[in-house]
Design a protein around this motif. Structure first.
Motif, short mmCIF file in Angstrom:
data_model
loop_
_atom_site.label_atom_id
_atom_site.label_comp_id
_atom_site.label_asym_id
_atom_site.label_seq_id
_atom_site.Cartn_x
_atom_site.Cartn_y
_atom_site.Cartn_z
N ARG A 2 49.54 -4.06 16.39
CA ARG A 2 50.12 -3.39 15.22
C ARG A 2 49.07 -2.52 14.55
NH1 ARG A 2 49.86 -4.17 9.88
NH2 ARG A 2 48.81 -6.16 10.01
N LYS A 3 47.90 -3.09 14.31
CA LYS A 3 46.84 -2.35 13.63
C LYS A 3 46.30 -1.23 14.50
CE LYS A 3 45.46 -6.22 10.72
NZ LYS A 3 44.38 -7.17 10.41
N ASP A 4 46.20 -1.46 15.80
CA ASP A 4 45.73 -0.42 16.72
C ASP A 4 46.63 0.80 16.68
OD1 ASP A 4 43.68 -2.08 17.51
OD2 ASP A 4 44.68 -2.74 19.34
N ASN A 5 47.91 0.60 16.38
CA ASN A 5 48.87 1.70 16.32
C ASN A 5 49.14 2.15 14.89
OD1 ASN A 5 50.01 2.29 19.15
ND2 ASN A 5 49.81 0.07 19.07
N LEU A 15 60.62 -2.01 14.08
CA LEU A 15 60.70 -1.68 15.51
C LEU A 15 61.38 -2.79 16.31
CD1 LEU A 15 57.17 -0.18 16.29
CD2 LEU A 15 59.37 1.02 16.34
N PHE A 16 61.16 -4.05 15.88
CA PHE A 16 61.66 -5.19 16.65
C PHE A 16 62.72 -6.00 15.91
CE2 PHE A 16 57.35 -4.08 17.95
CZ PHE A 16 57.66 -3.64 19.23
N VAL A 39 58.80 -8.83 25.51
CA VAL A 39 59.16 -7.81 26.50
C VAL A 39 59.40 -6.47 25.80
CG1 VAL A 39 60.90 -7.11 28.19
CG2 VAL A 39 60.04 -9.45 28.19
N SER A 40 60.09 -6.49 24.66
CA SER A 40 60.31 -5.27 23.90
C SER A 40 58.99 -4.64 23.46
CB SER A 40 61.18 -5.54 22.67
OG SER A 40 62.48 -5.92 23.04
N PHE A 45 54.96 -0.37 23.80
CA PHE A 45 53.56 0.03 23.78
C PHE A 45 52.96 0.15 25.18
CE2 PHE A 45 54.36 -1.91 19.62
CZ PHE A 45 54.01 -0.84 18.82
N SER A 46 53.82 0.17 26.19
CA SER A 46 53.38 0.35 27.59
C SER A 46 52.24 -0.61 27.95
CB SER A 46 52.95 1.79 27.84
OG SER A 46 54.01 2.67 27.59
#
Length: 55
Positions: A2-5, A15-16, A39-40, A45-46
């Motif tokens: 989350r923080k990385d994005n 989002l989820f 999985v979502s 986030f690939s």
């Protein structure tokens, strides 16, 4: 992840389809996302689901 994005807990939760409090609990280790949400997340986030919890 989350923080990385650069997402807030609220944005990540949207989002989820979970609450900000749920995201907070995941971050604090009080609970964990279920398999469907993992999985979502990996799709969003690939990333491979096994690699989601690396830090």
């Amino acid at each position: 992840m989350r923080k990385d994005n650069l997402l807030t807990q609220e944005e990540f939760g949207q989002l989820f389809h979970v609450t900000r409090q749920t995201v907070s609990n995941w971050g604090n280790g009080k609970s964990y996302p279920d398999l469907q949400i993992l999985v979502s997340m990996s799709n969003q986030f690939s990333s491979h689901p096994v690699l989601l919890k690396t830090k």
